[in-house]
Write a protein that holds these residues in place. Structure first.
Motif, short mmCIF file in Angstrom:
data_model
loop_
_atom_site.label_atom_id
_atom_site.label_comp_id
_atom_site.label_asym_id
_atom_site.label_seq_id
_atom_site.Cartn_x
_atom_site.Cartn_y
_atom_site.Cartn_z
N VAL A 63 -18.02 -96.76 155.85
CA VAL A 63 -18.62 -96.95 154.53
C VAL A 63 -19.96 -96.20 154.51
N LEU A 64 -20.15 -95.40 153.47
CA LEU A 64 -21.44 -94.72 153.26
C LEU A 64 -22.07 -95.36 152.04
N GLU A 65 -23.16 -96.09 152.26
CA GLU A 65 -23.75 -96.82 151.13
C GLU A 65 -25.08 -96.20 150.71
N CYS A 66 -25.18 -95.90 149.44
CA CYS A 66 -26.43 -95.43 148.84
C CYS A 66 -27.08 -94.28 149.60
N ASN B 170 -13.37 -86.68 161.04
CA ASN B 170 -11.91 -86.68 160.82
C ASN B 170 -11.37 -88.02 160.36
N ILE B 171 -12.27 -88.95 160.12
CA ILE B 171 -11.85 -90.26 159.62
C ILE B 171 -12.34 -90.40 158.18
N PRO B 172 -11.70 -91.28 157.40
CA PRO B 172 -12.11 -91.39 155.99
C PRO B 172 -13.50 -92.00 155.82
N THR B 173 -14.21 -91.48 154.83
CA THR B 173 -15.46 -92.09 154.41
C THR B 173 -15.19 -92.83 153.10
N ILE B 174 -15.78 -94.02 152.98
CA ILE B 174 -15.60 -94.82 151.78
C ILE B 174 -16.98 -94.99 151.17
N GLY B 175 -17.17 -94.45 149.99
CA GLY B 175 -18.52 -94.43 149.41
C GLY B 175 -18.79 -95.59 148.47
N ILE B 176 -20.04 -95.99 148.47
CA ILE B 176 -20.56 -96.90 147.44
C ILE B 176 -21.96 -96.38 147.13
N GLY B 177 -22.12 -95.80 145.97
CA GLY B 177 -23.40 -95.14 145.66
C GLY B 177 -23.58 -93.91 146.53
N ALA B 178 -22.48 -93.21 146.84
CA ALA B 178 -22.56 -92.03 147.71
C ALA B 178 -21.83 -90.84 147.09
N GLY B 179 -21.59 -90.90 145.80
CA GLY B 179 -21.01 -89.76 145.09
C GLY B 179 -19.51 -89.62 145.24
N LYS C 192 -27.33 -98.59 139.90
CA LYS C 192 -26.97 -97.36 139.15
C LYS C 192 -25.52 -96.94 139.39
N PHE C 193 -25.02 -97.18 140.62
CA PHE C 193 -23.69 -96.67 140.96
C PHE C 193 -22.54 -97.55 140.48
N VAL C 194 -22.88 -98.70 139.88
CA VAL C 194 -21.80 -99.61 139.45
C VAL C 194 -21.24 -99.17 138.10
N ARG C 195 -19.92 -99.09 138.00
CA ARG C 195 -19.29 -98.94 136.69
C ARG C 195 -18.57 -100.26 136.38
#
Ligand code: KIV
Length: 290
Positions: free
Chosen positions: A189-192, A206-215, A238-241
């Motif tokens: 997880v990449l947060e903010c 090579n592994i998945p990144t899961i973003g929250i406020g990371a574009g 700001k990143f919440v829809r």
């Protein structure tokens, strides 16, 4: 639909974007599972959105375990990830494997660990995160990493702020992501963090990144369920829809209930139970004979 595996999550990288939502209870878990969300994170954000606590650090292991079990009971497809609460590894590094195993026994299929690598450290705790992660993986517990803004240690990061905005801190995050990959985590997880940095990290592991406020360039996205359904109004990052504002439906439904009860319009006879007339009459006779 079969249950999605950790391996399938990894193979989605570069092929299909990954979806993750937080989830804390049986009923929502059934809905999200049926809707086809890849991963349900029993996040320690439940401290805020369910329990009204000010810090995620304050949630107990028992609370996290109860909610993990509730979510796992409902799920047929999604991968359930239990968020290791602060108390289960940052406060008690020596007990992290015991706690992680309890989550797996409760039905989680992976755990998530926040990695804080700031300057100020106490004698035990954040500095142990890599060793703890390595130990869990060695013991066959799939681990999801979490870097950037790590809410459990936000107080040591200067608050809930975007991380990695300057070249030094951005470089630290790149190194952490690579180190986590070496340790064997199955996703991060990449947060903010700035989207450019998230893009770079995503392209270089090579592994998945899961973003929250990371574009948008991450391999997947996660949101807090109560944020995206408009149920938690205390803060709105700001990143919440807000995909559906359920708070309006909840308020309308509750107002209608109050009006019906006060106006004796609820319940209707068909919403009530009845006794056979002869039973009722027999009871009346009995009551009057006393
Ligand atoms: O607990 C949580 O909700 C999380 C997400 C923000 C990733 O860790």
């Amino acid at each position: 639909m079969d249950t999605i595996t950790v391996k399938e999550i990894i193979t989605k990288k570069g092929n299909q974007k990954i979806t993750m939502l937080t989830c804390y209870d049986f009923s929502f878990a059934q809905l999200l599972d049926e809707a086809g969300v890849d991963m349900l994170l029993v996040g320690d954000s439940l401290a805020n959105v369910l329990l009204g606590l000010t810090e995620t650090r304050k949630v107990s292991f028992a609370q996290m375990l109860t909610h993990t079990a509730a979510v796992a009971r409902a799920v047929k497809h999604s991968l359930v990830v239990a968020d290791m609460p602060y108390v289960s590894y940052q406060k008690n590094p020596g007990k992290s494997l015991i706690y992680a195993r309890k989550f797996m026994e409760a039905g989680a299929r992976a755990v998530k660990i926040e990695w804080f690598d700031g300057a100020k450290r106490t004698s035990q705790g954040p500095k142990d995160c890599p060793a703890i992660i390595g130990n869990l993986i060695k013991n066959n517990i799939p681990v999801m990493g979490h870097i950037g803004l790590t809410p459990q240690t936000a107080h040591l990061l200067g608050g809930y702020k975007v991380q990695g905005k300057d070249k030094e801190s951005a470089m630290r995050l790149v190194k952490q992501a690579k180190y986590l990959e070496e340790l064997g985590v199955f996703s991060i997880v990449l947060e903010c963090i700035p989207y450019q940095l998230a893009h770079y990290i995503t392209a270089n592991v090579n592994i998945p990144t899961i973003g929250i406020g990371a574009g948008a360039y991450c391999d997947g996205q996660v949101l807090v369920l109560y944020d995206m359904l408009g149920l938690y109004k205390k803060i709105k990052p700001k990143f919440v829809r807000v995909y559906k504002d359920l708070s309006l439906h909840v308020k309308e439904g509750v107002a209608a209930f109050i009006a019906d009860v006060q106006g004796v319009a609820f319940p209707h006879p068909e919403e009530s139970f009845s006794m056979k007339e002869e039973e009722w009459n027999a009871l009346l006779t009995l009551l009057h004979s006393k």
